[in-house]
Every structure is written in C-alpha cells, then in structure tokens.
Design an enzyme around this catalytic site. Structure first.
Site, PDB file in Angstrom:
ATOM      1  N   PHE A 146       0.749  -0.899  -0.241  1.00 50.91           N
ATOM      2  CA  PHE A 146      -0.205   0.035   0.055  1.00 50.91           C
ATOM      3  C   PHE A 146       0.956   1.277  -0.183  1.00 50.91           C
ATOM      4  O   PHE A 146       1.665   1.382   0.832  1.00 50.91           O
ATOM      5  CB  PHE A 146      -0.765  -0.084   0.939  1.00 50.91           C
ATOM      6  CG  PHE A 146      -1.538   1.251   1.120  1.00 50.91           C
ATOM      7  CD1 PHE A 146      -2.614   1.138   0.040  1.00 50.91           C
ATOM      8  CD2 PHE A 146      -1.898   2.442   2.071  1.00 50.91           C
ATOM      9  CE1 PHE A 146      -3.775   2.418   0.317  1.00 50.91           C
ATOM     10  CE2 PHE A 146      -2.413   3.680   1.942  1.00 50.91           C
ATOM     11  CZ  PHE A 146      -3.988   3.527   0.900  1.00 50.91           C
ATOM     12  N   LYS A 160       2.663  10.053   8.738  1.00 51.81           N
ATOM     13  CA  LYS A 160       2.172  10.440   9.557  1.00 51.81           C
ATOM     14  C   LYS A 160       2.942  10.007  11.161  1.00 51.81           C
ATOM     15  O   LYS A 160       2.529  11.326  11.207  1.00 51.81           O
ATOM     16  CB  LYS A 160       2.471   7.949   9.185  1.00 51.81           C
ATOM     17  CG  LYS A 160       1.006   7.699   8.297  1.00 51.81           C
ATOM     18  CD  LYS A 160       0.589   5.951   8.820  1.00 51.81           C
ATOM     19  CE  LYS A 160      -0.388   5.452   8.002  1.00 51.81           C
ATOM     20  NZ  LYS A 160      -2.056   5.743   7.819  1.00 51.81           N
ATOM     21  N   ASP A 212       9.106   3.162   1.966  1.00 50.83           N
ATOM     22  CA  ASP A 212       7.849   3.770   2.285  1.00 50.83           C
ATOM     23  C   ASP A 212       8.058   3.022   4.006  1.00 50.83           C
ATOM     24  O   ASP A 212       7.787   2.567   3.907  1.00 50.83           O
ATOM     25  CB  ASP A 212       6.697   3.253   1.133  1.00 50.83           C
ATOM     26  CG  ASP A 212       5.510   3.447   1.221  1.00 50.83           C
ATOM     27  OD1 ASP A 212       6.068   4.273   2.660  1.00 50.83           O
ATOM     28  OD2 ASP A 212       5.008   3.326   1.070  1.00 50.83           O
TER      29      ASP A 212
HETATM   30  C1  PLP Z   1       2.824   2.664   3.843  1.00 54.13           C
HETATM   31  C2  PLP Z   1       2.526   3.636   3.731  1.00 54.13           C
HETATM   32  N1  PLP Z   1       2.456   4.386   2.075  1.00 54.13           N
HETATM   33  C3  PLP Z   1       1.538   5.480   1.994  1.00 54.13           C
HETATM   34  C4  PLP Z   1       0.580   4.923   2.659  1.00 54.13           C
HETATM   35  C5  PLP Z   1      -0.818   6.905   2.344  1.00 54.13           C
HETATM   36  O1  PLP Z   1      -0.601   7.971   3.677  1.00 54.13           O
HETATM   37  P1  PLP Z   1      -1.287   8.930   3.220  1.00 54.13           P
HETATM   38  O2  PLP Z   1      -2.825   8.712   3.931  1.00 54.13           O
HETATM   39  O3  PLP Z   1      -0.701   9.525   3.787  1.00 54.13           O
HETATM   40  O4  PLP Z   1      -1.847   9.847   2.559  1.00 54.13           O
HETATM   41  C6  PLP Z   1       0.375   4.748   3.705  1.00 54.13           C
HETATM   42  C7  PLP Z   1      -0.895   4.741   4.490  1.00 54.13           C
HETATM   43  O5  PLP Z   1      -1.826   4.334   5.615  1.00 54.13           O
HETATM   44  C8  PLP Z   1       0.995   3.096   4.211  1.00 54.13           C
HETATM   45  O6  PLP Z   1       0.635   2.964   4.929  1.00 54.13           O
END
Ligand code: PLP
Length: 389
Positions: free
Chosen positions: A133, A247, A218
């Site tokens: 994700f 986050k 990520d």
């Molecule tokens: C690993 C990862 N990347 C990207 C995102 C996307 O982040 P956002 O919801 O702040 O756009 C998330 C959100 O859960 C995530 O867990």
C-alpha cells in the site's frame, strides 16, 4: 438517540461514502485514552493509524504548534523558515547520510513525489509488491499491489510490475536495467503487518545496486521510532536511495517527506515539483517537537518495550497464531478469519485496533503509552480475542 448515532446520521447525509460510516465518533483524547461523544472511554492502540506517536493532546506538541502559529504560520515555499530548515537537517542527521529533503503533506504525496523522481532517472519501469500500500492518488495506487483498488480507475500508470513479498527469485526475474525504482515497505501495514525478511532486504539492495534501479523505502508507517529505530531500514543495514515519511512525523499534524540520498538528491530541479502547504512552518514545528520527544522520552527504547509486551500478553491467548512485526508495530495473526469481529468486540469493551486482513489485527499504539494504559488495552483485547475465537 445516542450522540454517536446522531453524528453518524449527519455523516451519512453530508460526507461522501468512501470510508463507509465510521464506527467511532470521538470527542477528545489525552495520552493513549480517548472518549467518544457519549462519554465512553477507549484505550487507543491504533493511534490514528500509526500517526499519534505522542498520543493525544501532548503538551509539547500543543505548545510547539501554538507558539509557531503565534509567530509565523503559513508562508508558502516562496519563503524559507527556521522550522523547515531545522527539520530537514534533523531528518538527514538521523539517517547519517548525505541527501536532501522534499516536504509534502501526506504519505501519498511522498510516494507521488518519488514516482516523479524515479522518472527523472530516464527509466520508466516500476516494481512494487503484491499486497503493498502506497496511497490513493493515481500514481500511488498504480504502485499499490491491490487489484481491487485498481479496477475502477484504469488506465493506471504504465510499466508497473508486482512481485511476491519475500520472494527473492521473483525479484531477480523482475528488476532489470530498465527498472527506474523498486518500492518496498519494511513492514507492510495494510498487507497484514508483514515484515520483509532480512534475506529479502539484502537481495533487494544487491539487485538494485547491480541494475541501477532506485531502492525506494516507504516508511510512511514504519518511520519515526515506531519499530525501535528512527527508521525501520536501520534495523537491517540496508541503504535506500529514497526514503518516504509521513504519519508519525507530524505527531497528528499533516506532513510528509521524501528524502533522496547521494547523487539522487538534486534530481528535482526548480519547477519540476511543488506544493503550497508542503513544509508549512506549523507542521514542521510539530514534527520538530515529535523529534524532540523521540530523544527526551527515549521513544525508540519504548517502542521495543511495547512490542515485547504485546507479544508477551497476546501470544499465549487461545485463538492467536502468531504475533509479528517490530517494536510498536505488531500484527496479531489469528487462527481464524475473525479479525473484524475482534475489532468490533474490542471497541465494545473499550479498546481501539483495526483489521487490515481477515485474520490480522494491527496494533500501532502511541509510543508514549503508559504501562497502565497498555496493560488495560491488551487485557481488553485478549478478552475480545478469547470471546471471538
Ligand atoms: C506504507 C504507506 N505508504 C503510504 C500511505 C499513504 O499515506 P497517506 O494516507 O498519508 O496518504 C500509507 C497509509 O496508510 C502507508 O501505510
């Protein structure tokens, strides 16, 4: 009618249905305890999905945000300011490497920025993991390995391939010298709190080095002390080319960051990317307060303690197959597909978690959670598991 039901009716009438109707209507929080609009108390083991590292209403964050708003609020990127400079320097210092930072407002935006950065290598191929994700914008869903998120929005970005998690041979077959970047979450949160193995991380590093593909890590969910190190990649000795954060970085105030290292740091030349709010002084002040707390409260050590406690209390519970993760990011793998039932029963009992997979509960509590709050939350969750198995 309860206050919560009234609020849910208002939600249904005025907010888009993309999230469904929230089960919780919260009013306030202190530390790792929150209260809903009917006065019911919950232990928060989810922290707004791995965001509220310092819990709710932490005085140091409240103070930093208030002071900054009173001094200098939004400036746009036509102006530099001390909070942004300091935050970028501190993030780089925490990596111990030479690089540069781009600030944005969310995890999706950090991923989106990295997709553009990867294009500037002159290659187009992207490789990411099945079950991963990376966000919800068109670029970020294109590298998110979940077909049900793709189907209504095709066509997506071209030239994206997906590989199986922790499958080194698949990686060897798929990453080539036309691959611009390989995308990896050290622990996939949405994929069921699934950690990449050390062998896989080593292989990914070696294959990216050999082919010249960027290694994009990520850490939107794993970053900022959550796994017991400042960044989860530091637990394994790998060396990403690009690091993505969001986050926990802002402790509840929206901020994201892309860090590009070494020769990749200057790829985004003037005019190639930008955002009005990215690096906003108030968001950076919040993030600087979070980084202060990581140091003064020794939150990396605390994260390890939290992880050990989660495993100690929940692993022996009948119905629990395994507890996996690092530090304060733990997946409780259940023997049956009852995670949503446990989540709902936990909520009735007064503990908040979530179920990223039918058999997995995700626990990503605030790192400042007290021993008492943690014990209470885990006790309630153990009851919810026992009753649902
Ligand atoms: C690993 C990862 N990347 C990207 C995102 C996307 O982040 P956002 O919801 O702040 O756009 C998330 C959100 O859960 C995530 O867990």
């Amino acid at each position: 009618m309860s206050n919560a039901i009234h609020a849910q009716n208002r939600w249904n009438a005025s907010l888009m249905p993309n999230y469904g109707t929230p089960n919780l209507v919260l009013e306030r929080g202190v530390g790792s305890t929150v209260w809903d609009v009917d006065g019911k108390e919950y232990i928060d083991l989810l922290a707004g999905i791995a965001v509220n590292i310092a819990g709710h209403a932490h005085p140091k964050i409240v103070e930093a945000v208030t002071r900054q708003m009173q001094t200098l609020g939004h400036t746009s990127n036509f102006a530099a300011h001390e909070q942004g400079l300091k935050l970028a320097e501190r993030i780089l210092e925490a990596t111990g490497r030479s690089g540069k930072v781009f600030f944005c407002n969310s995890g999706t935006e950090a991923n989106e920025a990295a997709i553009k950065l990867a294009r500037l290598t002159g290659r187009t191929g992207l490789v990411a993991l099945h079950g991963s994700f990376h966000g919800r914008t068109m670029g970020a869903i294109s590298i998110t390995g979940q077909p049900k998120k793709h189907d209504p929005f095709r066509p997506l970005l071209p030239d994206v391939q997906f590989v199986n998690p922790n499958d080194v041979e698949d990686l060897q077959r798929t990453i080539t010298d036309t691959t611009s970047a390989f995308w990896l979450e050290p622990i996939s949160g949405e994929g069921g709190v699934l950690p990449a193995t050390q062998e896989y991380l080593n292989a990914a590093q070696q294959i990216c080095d050999a082919t010249g593909a960027l290694f994009v890590v990520d850490e939107v969910q794993t970053g900022i002390a959550r796994t017991g190190s400042m960044f989860a990649y530091q637990n394994s000795g790998i060396s990403p080319d690009v690091l993505l954060l969001a986050k926990g970085l802002g402790g509840g105030i929206p901020i994201g960051a892309m860090v590009a290292f070494d020769e990749h740091a200057d790829l985004l030349q003037p005019g190639l990317h930008g955002t009005t709010f990215g690096g906003n002084a108030v968001a950076c002040a919040a993030a600087n307060a979070v980084l202060d707390l990581v140091e003064t409260e020794d939150l990396m050590t605390r994260a390890k303690h939290i992880g050990a406690e989660i495993e100690r209390v929940l692993l022996p519970i009948e119905g629990v197959e395994m507890v996996r993760g690092q530090g304060a990011m733990q997946g409780v793998v259940l023997k049956d597909n009852v995670a949503s039932i446990v989540e709902a029963r936990g909520r009735e009992l007064g503990v908040i978690t979530n179920a990223p997979l039918p058999n997995v509960l995700r626990l990503v509590p605030p790192l400042v959670i007290t021993d008492l709050e943690l014990a209470k939350g885990l006790d309630l969750l153990a009851r919810a598991i026992a009753e649902s198995s």
